[in-house]
Write an enzyme that holds these catalytic residues in place. Structure first.
Site, PDB file in Angstrom:
ATOM      1  N   ASN A  98       0.818  -1.214   0.000  1.00 58.67           N
ATOM      2  CA  ASN A  98       0.000   0.000   0.000  1.00 58.67           C
ATOM      3  C   ASN A  98       0.852   1.264   0.000  1.00 58.67           C
ATOM      4  O   ASN A  98       1.907   1.305   0.618  1.00 58.67           O
ATOM      5  CB  ASN A  98      -0.934   0.006   1.209  1.00 58.67           C
ATOM      6  CG  ASN A  98      -1.883  -1.165   1.192  1.00 58.67           C
ATOM      7  OD1 ASN A  98      -2.025  -1.823   0.165  1.00 58.67           O
ATOM      8  ND2 ASN A  98      -2.532  -1.439   2.309  1.00 58.67           N
ATOM      9  N   HIS A 148       5.701  -0.716  -2.850  1.00 58.00           N
ATOM     10  CA  HIS A 148       5.220   0.042  -4.007  1.00 58.00           C
ATOM     11  C   HIS A 148       5.273   1.553  -3.796  1.00 58.00           C
ATOM     12  O   HIS A 148       4.592   2.300  -4.506  1.00 58.00           O
ATOM     13  CB  HIS A 148       3.807  -0.423  -4.394  1.00 58.00           C
ATOM     14  CG  HIS A 148       3.773  -1.852  -4.871  1.00 58.00           C
ATOM     15  ND1 HIS A 148       2.621  -2.606  -4.929  1.00 58.00           N
ATOM     16  CD2 HIS A 148       4.772  -2.663  -5.322  1.00 58.00           C
ATOM     17  CE1 HIS A 148       2.912  -3.823  -5.384  1.00 58.00           C
ATOM     18  NE2 HIS A 148       4.210  -3.882  -5.615  1.00 58.00           N
ATOM     19  N   CYS A 151      11.351  13.684  -8.735  1.00 61.70           N
ATOM     20  CA  CYS A 151      11.617  14.496  -9.925  1.00 61.70           C
ATOM     21  C   CYS A 151      12.118  13.617 -11.062  1.00 61.70           C
ATOM     22  O   CYS A 151      13.081  12.868 -10.898  1.00 61.70           O
ATOM     23  CB  CYS A 151      12.628  15.596  -9.621  1.00 61.70           C
ATOM     24  SG  CYS A 151      13.038  16.568 -11.087  1.00 61.70           S
ATOM     25  N   CYS A 164       9.329  20.135  -9.820  1.00 55.95           N
ATOM     26  CA  CYS A 164      10.426  20.160  -8.843  1.00 55.95           C
ATOM     27  C   CYS A 164      11.014  21.577  -8.809  1.00 55.95           C
ATOM     28  O   CYS A 164      10.801  22.362  -9.732  1.00 55.95           O
ATOM     29  CB  CYS A 164      11.475  19.161  -9.304  1.00 55.95           C
ATOM     30  SG  CYS A 164      13.022  19.145  -8.386  1.00 55.95           S
ATOM     31  N   THR A 182      -4.746  -8.916   0.283  1.00 54.41           N
ATOM     32  CA  THR A 182      -4.121  -8.759  -1.043  1.00 54.41           C
ATOM     33  C   THR A 182      -4.642  -9.841  -1.972  1.00 54.41           C
ATOM     34  O   THR A 182      -4.816 -10.993  -1.547  1.00 54.41           O
ATOM     35  CB  THR A 182      -2.579  -8.796  -0.979  1.00 54.41           C
ATOM     36  OG1 THR A 182      -2.064  -8.781  -2.327  1.00 54.41           O
ATOM     37  CG2 THR A 182      -2.037 -10.009  -0.240  1.00 54.41           C
ATOM     38  N   ASN A 238      -8.653 -12.732   4.041  1.00 56.94           N
ATOM     39  CA  ASN A 238      -9.189 -12.085   2.843  1.00 56.94           C
ATOM     40  C   ASN A 238     -10.696 -12.310   2.798  1.00 56.94           C
ATOM     41  O   ASN A 238     -11.205 -13.266   3.372  1.00 56.94           O
ATOM     42  CB  ASN A 238      -8.529 -12.666   1.583  1.00 56.94           C
ATOM     43  CG  ASN A 238      -8.619 -11.726   0.390  1.00 56.94           C
ATOM     44  OD1 ASN A 238      -9.701 -11.308  -0.016  1.00 56.94           O
ATOM     45  ND2 ASN A 238      -7.469 -11.387  -0.172  1.00 56.94           N
TER      46      ASN A 238
END
Ligand code: BJW
Ligand code: ZN
Length: 238
Positions: free
Chosen positions: A101, A118, A126, A147, A187, A212
């Protein structure tokens, strides 16, 4: 013994625990998941929004999507599942939290160390000078953001086809290999290399507990596949 009670006992006995979380752990906080009935990918095409090619084609479109998601995430608070993992971290001599996440809710809940495979939606990167910095402004005043060097900024997340942050997968594998219990929470276990941690844990002898709402590709091969909302099952498991 009922499945939950047995899983609970195995977790209680373990000295070293690793955890992999996905979008489902934040669903009860009001953040949409990617896949499944109410998933984002039912309305948006991943390849239009979560690839470097999409960003190169239309940075403004991609940023509009991320701006919207930042707004949703900014309103969200950690739920009982995030809080349960903070308790677990404090209770175990060895504990590693690995998340796919980008929402930052584990940190907000109080988890001290989180491997964010992730990336982080609250960081900018940048595309020109490579610098990266935190930015929590919601909404962003100007899209696409830039930037200080004048270069185009992108969200500090990992898109399809991009490598994970350097060394992080190694660190995650190391933690999983040395864990007695591996918890896999919310997941779909379909995105690699993260999903590969589930069979990897089994191969290395961990007891794997999955939580889950529905079966995943690994539900048949894990030790315990607990079906239900993480915000209810995880506190019961501890
Ligand atoms: C609940 C619940 C409740 C709901 N309680 N549960 C091997 C085989 C095939 C393909 C590949 C492979 N290896 C690599 C690939 C390619 C690709 C990939 O995996 N593709 C697959 C789709 C097949 N992988 C990559 O491209 C990765 N990079 C890579 O491999 O690089 C190699 C490389 C090396 C060197 C140089 C260059 C390249 C990168 C993957 C990046 C993924 N990015 C995203 C977007 C992040 C940014 C953002 O957020 O915008 O990450 S995609 C999206 O999916 C996001 C998520 O982290 C990720 C995983 O999703 P997750 O967390 O599992 O969520 P869902 O929605 O799928 O599932 C939610 C689950 O919760 C469901 O099961 C529900 O039932 C459940 N649930 N409510 C409990 N209350
Ligand atoms: Zn720059």
């Amino acid at each position: 013994m009922p499945e939950l009670a047995e899983a609970r006992q195995r977790l209680a006995e373990a000295q070293s625990v690793a955890v992999l979380t996905g979008a489902g752990i934040s669903a009860e906080s009001g953040i949409p998941t990617f896949r499944g009935a109410a998933g984002l990918w039912n309305h948006y095409r991943a390849e239009d929004l979560a690839t470097p090619e999409a960003f190169a084609r239309d940075p403004r479109l991609v940023w509009e999507w991320y701006n919207w998601r930042r707004e949703t995430i900014a309103k969200a608070a950690p739920n009982p599942a995030h809080l349960a993992l903070v308790k677990l971290e404090r209770a175990k001599p060895s504990f590693t939290l690995i998340t796919q996440n980008v929402d930052g809710l584990h940190n907000l809940a109080g988890s001290a160390r989180v491997l964010k495979l992730h990336g982080d939606i609250w960081r900018m990167h940048c595309t020109d000078c490579g610098s990266n910095w935190p930015d929590r402004r919601v909404p962003l005043p100007k899209l696409p953001p830039h930037c200080a060097c004048g270069g185009l900024a992108r969200p500090g997340v990992v898109w399809f086809g991009e490598p994970l942050p350097r060394g992080m997968m190694n660190e995650a594998e190391h933690a999983v290999a040395s864990s007695e219990v591996f918890l896999v929470i919310g997941t779909s276990a379909t995105v690699y290399p993260a999903a590969g941690l589930v069979p990897f844990a089994k191969q290395n002898g961990a007891v794997v507990i999955e939580i889950n709402l529905e079966p995943t590709p690994f539900s048949e091969s894990v030790d315990f596949a607990l079906e239900g909302p993480a915000g209810e099952l995880l506190p019961q498991l501890l």
